[in-house]
Design an enzyme around this catalytic site. Structure first.
Site, PDB file in Angstrom:
ATOM      1  N   ASN A 101       1.975   1.503   4.746  1.00 61.52           N
ATOM      2  CA  ASN A 101       2.479  -0.008   4.989  1.00 61.52           C
ATOM      3  C   ASN A 101       1.982   0.384   6.263  1.00 61.52           C
ATOM      4  O   ASN A 101       3.107  -0.681   7.328  1.00 61.52           O
ATOM      5  CB  ASN A 101       3.698  -0.568   4.932  1.00 61.52           C
ATOM      6  CG  ASN A 101       4.862  -2.193   5.269  1.00 61.52           C
ATOM      7  OD1 ASN A 101       5.538  -2.489   5.601  1.00 61.52           O
ATOM      8  ND2 ASN A 101       3.315  -2.749   4.990  1.00 61.52           N
ATOM      9  N   CYS A 148       0.870  -0.805  -0.070  1.00 60.38           N
ATOM     10  CA  CYS A 148      -0.048  -0.085  -0.038  1.00 60.38           C
ATOM     11  C   CYS A 148       0.965   1.409  -0.119  1.00 60.38           C
ATOM     12  O   CYS A 148       2.245   1.087  -0.132  1.00 60.38           O
ATOM     13  CB  CYS A 148      -0.820  -0.383   1.222  1.00 60.38           C
ATOM     14  SG  CYS A 148      -0.260   0.075   2.685  1.00 60.38           S
ATOM     15  N   SER A 183      -1.904  -2.986   3.831  1.00 61.83           N
ATOM     16  CA  SER A 183      -0.834  -4.025   3.627  1.00 61.83           C
ATOM     17  C   SER A 183      -0.354  -4.425   5.414  1.00 61.83           C
ATOM     18  O   SER A 183      -0.719  -5.977   4.752  1.00 61.83           O
ATOM     19  CB  SER A 183       0.664  -3.373   3.005  1.00 61.83           C
ATOM     20  OG  SER A 183       1.245  -2.691   3.489  1.00 61.83           O
TER      21      SER A 183
HETATM   22  P1  4NP Z   1      -1.749   1.974   4.299  1.00 63.17           P
HETATM   23  O1  4NP Z   1      -2.213   3.685   4.699  1.00 63.17           O
HETATM   24  O2  4NP Z   1      -1.015   3.331   2.762  1.00 63.17           O
HETATM   25  O3  4NP Z   1      -3.045   2.016   4.056  1.00 63.17           O
HETATM   26  O4  4NP Z   1      -0.881   2.430   5.000  1.00 63.17           O
HETATM   27  C1  4NP Z   1      -1.838   5.205   4.226  1.00 63.17           C
HETATM   28  C2  4NP Z   1      -1.052   5.678   6.084  1.00 63.17           C
HETATM   29  C3  4NP Z   1      -0.314   7.023   6.241  1.00 63.17           C
HETATM   30  C4  4NP Z   1      -0.780   7.652   4.674  1.00 63.17           C
HETATM   31  C5  4NP Z   1      -1.624   7.861   4.050  1.00 63.17           C
HETATM   32  C6  4NP Z   1      -1.986   6.132   3.983  1.00 63.17           C
HETATM   33  N1  4NP Z   1       0.290   8.898   4.896  1.00 63.17           N
HETATM   34  O5  4NP Z   1      -0.384   9.857   4.394  1.00 63.17           O
HETATM   35  O6  4NP Z   1       0.649   9.339   6.140  1.00 63.17           O
END
Ligand code: 4NP
Length: 155
Positions: free
Chosen positions: A11, A8, A15
């Site tokens: 992470n 993803c 994921s």
């Molecule tokens: P993930 O979710 O891709 O499912 O782990 C996210 C976690 C953090 C962020 C975006 C999506 N972020 O922008 O920090």
């Protein structure tokens, strides 16, 4: 031996959830000796961090343990190490396709291609409310069943 990498963005939500759910399913079928599971992010924002506490709690409520997982970023070696690299959404799939070396044989696909549900992507729950984490689990459980069925035909 087959190796699966779930990917993803960060992470820390989707994921690791897929990692924990699919790992549990592999264990339930006593296939730990035949299928290796890991996860990674296309971005580096959260490298070294444990999964988001909202993901860990939602997973724990369904009996999955994410406590040993730590975020890492996808590296070039992953394209040679893993047989399946499964993206949570189209943006991550597209980023992976751009990174994949020409001689890598890894199969890049959307994880939900293995689910019979109509959804194609696992929506990012990070900025949303709690329900998003339940939706992630519902989609991931469905695709995990489908992926294992697919892999058992090949093992
Ligand atoms: P993930 O979710 O891709 O499912 O782990 C996210 C976690 C953090 C962020 C975006 C999506 N972020 O922008 O920090």
């Amino acid at each position: 031996m087959k190796k699966v990498l779930f990917v993803c963005l960060g992470n820390i939500c989707r994921s690791p959830t897929a990692d924990g759910v699919f790992r549990a399913l592999v264990k339930e079928h006593k296939l730990e000796g035949s299928i290796i599971v890991d996860s990674a992010g296309t971005a580096a924002y959260h490298v070294g961090n444990s999964p988001d506490s909202r993901s860990s709690l939602a997973a724990k409520d369904r009996g999955y343990d994410l406590s040993t997982l730590k975020a890492r970023q996808v590296v070039e070696a992953d394209f040679y190490e893993f047989d399946y690299i499964l993206a949570m959404d189209n943006q991550n799939l597209s980023n992976l396709e751009q990174m994949q070396p020409e001689d890598s044989k890894a199969l890049l696909q959307l994880f939900l291609d293995f689910s019979e549900l109509p959804e194609c992507e696992v929506p990012d729950p990070y900025y949303g409310e709690g329900k998003g984490f339940e939706i992630v689990l519902d989609l991931v459980e469905s695709a995990s069943e489908g992926l294992l069925r697919h892999m058992m035909k090949a093992v």
